[in-house]
Design an enzyme around this catalytic site. Sequence first.
Site, PDB file in Angstrom:
ATOM      1  N   ASP A 162      38.664  60.407  48.978  1.00 50.69           N
ATOM      2  CA  ASP A 162      38.452  59.965  50.358  1.00 50.69           C
ATOM      3  C   ASP A 162      39.612  60.345  51.276  1.00 50.69           C
ATOM      4  O   ASP A 162      40.198  59.495  51.940  1.00 50.69           O
ATOM      5  CB  ASP A 162      38.172  58.457  50.377  1.00 50.69           C
ATOM      6  CG  ASP A 162      36.854  58.147  49.695  1.00 50.69           C
ATOM      7  OD1 ASP A 162      36.828  58.094  48.446  1.00 50.69           O
ATOM      8  OD2 ASP A 162      35.839  57.997  50.402  1.00 50.69           O
ATOM      9  N   HIS A 205      39.300  62.216  53.869  1.00 47.45           N
ATOM     10  CA  HIS A 205      38.779  62.161  55.244  1.00 47.45           C
ATOM     11  C   HIS A 205      39.560  63.055  56.201  1.00 47.45           C
ATOM     12  O   HIS A 205      39.905  62.646  57.315  1.00 47.45           O
ATOM     13  CB  HIS A 205      38.747  60.709  55.739  1.00 47.45           C
ATOM     14  CG  HIS A 205      37.633  59.917  55.135  1.00 47.45           C
ATOM     15  ND1 HIS A 205      36.424  59.743  55.765  1.00 47.45           N
ATOM     16  CD2 HIS A 205      37.519  59.304  53.937  1.00 47.45           C
ATOM     17  CE1 HIS A 205      35.621  59.027  54.974  1.00 47.45           C
ATOM     18  NE2 HIS A 205      36.254  58.745  53.862  1.00 47.45           N
ATOM     19  N   ASP A 238      34.375  62.909  49.985  1.00 46.57           N
ATOM     20  CA  ASP A 238      34.863  62.646  51.346  1.00 46.57           C
ATOM     21  C   ASP A 238      36.193  63.350  51.589  1.00 46.57           C
ATOM     22  O   ASP A 238      37.085  62.787  52.216  1.00 46.57           O
ATOM     23  CB  ASP A 238      34.984  61.141  51.646  1.00 46.57           C
ATOM     24  CG  ASP A 238      33.636  60.453  51.839  1.00 46.57           C
ATOM     25  OD1 ASP A 238      32.595  61.128  51.787  1.00 46.57           O
ATOM     26  OD2 ASP A 238      33.635  59.225  52.048  1.00 46.57           O
ATOM     27  N   HIS A 267      30.318  61.682  53.320  1.00 48.00           N
ATOM     28  CA  HIS A 267      30.740  62.328  54.570  1.00 48.00           C
ATOM     29  C   HIS A 267      30.612  63.845  54.495  1.00 48.00           C
ATOM     30  O   HIS A 267      30.384  64.485  55.513  1.00 48.00           O
ATOM     31  CB  HIS A 267      32.192  61.938  54.911  1.00 48.00           C
ATOM     32  CG  HIS A 267      32.297  60.600  55.554  1.00 48.00           C
ATOM     33  ND1 HIS A 267      32.467  60.438  56.901  1.00 48.00           N
ATOM     34  CD2 HIS A 267      32.206  59.355  55.037  1.00 48.00           C
ATOM     35  CE1 HIS A 267      32.505  59.148  57.191  1.00 48.00           C
ATOM     36  NE2 HIS A 267      32.352  58.463  56.064  1.00 48.00           N
ATOM     37  N   HIS A 316      30.975  58.809  43.554  1.00 52.22           N
ATOM     38  CA  HIS A 316      31.249  58.420  44.946  1.00 52.22           C
ATOM     39  C   HIS A 316      30.118  57.532  45.436  1.00 52.22           C
ATOM     40  O   HIS A 316      29.138  58.016  45.999  1.00 52.22           O
ATOM     41  CB  HIS A 316      31.377  59.685  45.815  1.00 52.22           C
ATOM     42  CG  HIS A 316      31.879  59.418  47.203  1.00 52.22           C
ATOM     43  ND1 HIS A 316      33.182  59.658  47.589  1.00 52.22           N
ATOM     44  CD2 HIS A 316      31.279  58.907  48.299  1.00 52.22           C
ATOM     45  CE1 HIS A 316      33.348  59.331  48.843  1.00 52.22           C
ATOM     46  NE2 HIS A 316      32.199  58.868  49.315  1.00 52.22           N
ATOM     47  N   HIS A 358      34.717  56.590  47.254  1.00 54.81           N
ATOM     48  CA  HIS A 358      33.930  55.989  48.335  1.00 54.81           C
ATOM     49  C   HIS A 358      34.500  54.647  48.798  1.00 54.81           C
ATOM     50  O   HIS A 358      34.501  54.367  49.992  1.00 54.81           O
ATOM     51  CB  HIS A 358      32.461  55.806  47.923  1.00 54.81           C
ATOM     52  CG  HIS A 358      31.578  55.286  49.027  1.00 54.81           C
ATOM     53  ND1 HIS A 358      31.414  55.951  50.221  1.00 54.81           N
ATOM     54  CD2 HIS A 358      30.822  54.168  49.110  1.00 54.81           C
ATOM     55  CE1 HIS A 358      30.572  55.267  50.987  1.00 54.81           C
ATOM     56  NE2 HIS A 358      30.211  54.178  50.355  1.00 54.81           N
ATOM     57  N   HIS A 392      37.297  52.436  49.978  1.00 53.17           N
ATOM     58  CA  HIS A 392      38.566  52.834  50.588  1.00 53.17           C
ATOM     59  C   HIS A 392      39.748  51.950  50.207  1.00 53.17           C
ATOM     60  O   HIS A 392      40.890  52.301  50.444  1.00 53.17           O
ATOM     61  CB  HIS A 392      38.416  52.908  52.104  1.00 53.17           C
ATOM     62  CG  HIS A 392      37.758  54.170  52.558  1.00 53.17           C
ATOM     63  ND1 HIS A 392      37.921  54.682  53.813  1.00 53.17           N
ATOM     64  CD2 HIS A 392      36.947  55.030  51.898  1.00 53.17           C
ATOM     65  CE1 HIS A 392      37.219  55.808  53.913  1.00 53.17           C
ATOM     66  NE2 HIS A 392      36.619  56.027  52.771  1.00 53.17           N
TER      67      HIS A 392
HETATM   68 MN   LIG Z   1      35.206  57.678  52.288  1.00 49.14          MN
HETATM   69 MN   LIG Z   2      32.255  57.738  51.142  1.00 47.61          MN
END
Ligand SMILES: [Mn+2]
Ligand SMILES: [Mn+2]
Lengths: 422, 422
Positions: B20, B22, B60, B128, B225, B253, B255
Amino acid sequence: KMASSNAKAANTLKILISTDNHVGYMEKDPIRGEDSFITFEEIFRHAQNEEVDFVLLGGDLFHENKPSRRCLMRVMEILRTYCLGDRPVQIQIHSDQAKNFHSKFGRANYEDPNINIQLPVFTIHGNHDDPAGDGGYTALDLLSVANLVNYFGKPQSIDDIKIYPLLLSKGTTQVAIYGLGNVRDERLHRTFLQQKVRFVQPEPTHPDGGAEATDREWFNICVLHQNRARHSEKNHIPESFLADFLDFVIWGHEHECLITPVESAGSNFMVVQPGSSIATSLVEGEAKPKHIGLLEVLGTKYRFRAIPLQTVRPFVMDEIILRETGLNALDAQIDAHMQEILAEKVAAMVATAGEQNAALVQDPRFAKLKLPLIRLRVDYTDFSTCNNQRFGQRFVGKVANPNDILLFRKKRVGGNEREGGC
Amino acid sequence: KMASSNAKAANTLKILISTDNHVGYMEKDPIRGEDSFITFEEIFRHAQNEEVDFVLLGGDLFHENKPSRRCLMRVMEILRTYCLGDRPVQIQIHSDQAKNFHSKFGRANYEDPNINIQLPVFTIHGNHDDPAGDGGYTALDLLSVANLVNYFGKPQSIDDIKIYPLLLSKGTTQVAIYGLGNVRDERLHRTFLQQKVRFVQPEPTHPDGGAEATDREWFNICVLHQNRARHSEKNHIPESFLADFLDFVIWGHEHECLITPVESAGSNFMVVQPGSSIATSLVEGEAKPKHIGLLEVLGTKYRFRAIPLQTVRPFVMDEIILRETGLNALDAQIDAHMQEILAEKVAAMVATAGEQNAALVQDPRFAKLKLPLIRLRVDYTDFSTCNNQRFGQRFVGKVANPNDILLFRKKRVGGNEREGGC
Ligand SMILES: [Mn+2]
Ligand SMILES: [Mn+2]
Ligand SMILES: [Mn+2]
Ligand SMILES: [Mn+2]
């Protein structure tokens, strides 16, 4: 003395030249969607077969400024397939690469010890893939950071342009390539007039060489992406604006294929205009057979050969003047009769296209290419138009563009008109 | 017998684990825009310093399904910088790579003779960056065709999922990595219940080995995830659904950083939940110190070490209940007094964040990271709210999120609430 055949080959730089590939053009069209990818790959097959030293592209590689993910994938797959491998690269670069290239890594991909390049690609940007948006990146930057192409010729400023050439050698042959990515014509025109576009020639390569000796050593190529045809006084670049010491100019952006190099009017260089490798508008200039070029340079002598593309969808263009067909505007069934005449004409054009198919590569994967593009200009002075989509219904499965076969015009227009940008 | 220290190192597989990331989150924010890139690069610095054998990412990687060109460029620059190079890759792959990977090239990047990889990255997709849109590609496919990551774990179908593990070895150590990219929780839940998710174990590696012997040989890792927390009966994946023969599960997934591996309730494996490397919502779970993990496997034994990230913007979260502050709702200047109290509280939080700064890497390039994220929950039962943006004006230049410091709630809500997706 005469060099042996081997030595000649070792000193002969072979460059494959193409421009305006417009990859991704109409990619969602069920019939034409693959065209741009198929021809882009064909170009690399030629590069491979001809064992060229590198490919030089003149801009508008991508049709869309933001190519779809699928389009990017396809282009990267093709480049990775053809450009990576064990065939040794025989060129050397002598210029300041930080000035040539714009990536964080700032050097030609084949010089990166971590990647095995066999076919370098050098490209400038066109107006379709110009550096726009956040960060001033173009999709070419993605190809560049992926080590798949060498993107050069990005002007630092529009008002003061210094073009630092790529200086490349193979054996005893040296070429300087002055790249100028697309700038809005009017702005560039003005910058030229203000003498703010400078072609920065290399320093003498031998410490004891004078400028004169140096000039003679390099074969000077320029690749640019601008209007060449005169649209109005300022929205094109006259050939005379370009540096007089150039030997060979590759003109991108113009989609008409004028593959035979011609002497520039008033300058000392030759100009070739390869044209697009896919028709992006149904105009006369795009109906000519599409080519790429093979430029071979030995010392300061060159040889140029046109290579016809074999995966370009047949495109037939013609014109009909209704007044000259014997149609009677007062005929009660004028609509039906007119459509009959037009359909007959289009059928004849489809037949003509069938003959062009002989030039198409025979490959079942490309079967869809056989459906031709047909564009019939209809001068309907004294008559009415008919519905293009409805008319095209009878040609579904016979032509690639059934929805826009006809182009109605009140008066005949000269051949110079354009639809859409290049 | 005890292996020597050298032999031990030669047989110990070192895996850097993160999820993650991001990347691209809030990239246009003038204060926070660089955060995701800075930490993504930090992760690769750790990978380099720890000399891990590979990086394993849990989805992600990108915040946006269609990352901006700038974001793609930055990610590719970082990957190219850290993943290419001369450090020898010591892992070998034994699985059918065409089943593991989804690219046209169908093999791990470090096996491509045309590219010199020193740090392989294996990644699944998250929600994502899931394969959506034309061609079913994800932005990870672009990284994959650029030979920068190895994207695996894409389910072929939602209703019938066979997970073919990556089979990797280093010396005598063998790990099987079962990757499962994100699928909508409810659908996956159902597919599990229908026993249509299969963890396909490898055939015996020795011709004369039995299944039992084989099972013992592999250290079995799973990376997925999905929702781990129970939101409702079906929109999460219970740990008990996963194959019982697994040894170690990496849960993406979620956080919240739960970096210490815990024994699964009711199963035999350990679970680690590294959490995101950047806070994408201002909730309790994201306020904990962010970590990545170093998993070392020798034979079927493992060691796990948490590595604190040093470039994560300080984030302080607290709560205030207005009824307990002595404020009087009938006070004529209630607004001013309330803001005074809130501002005092926020100032104290900023001071707390200042202490957290000690954990930040000292680097002038990252000076902007010192501005903390502050989130104060305000239980305003019996009172009115005030304007968040206006309140935040006094903290401009002191906090990173002056526009949304306060979160007004009528009643205290439990810690499990979530804002935004993971
Ligand atoms: Mn995420
Ligand atoms: Mn996610
Ligand atoms: Mn153009
Ligand atoms: Mn063009």
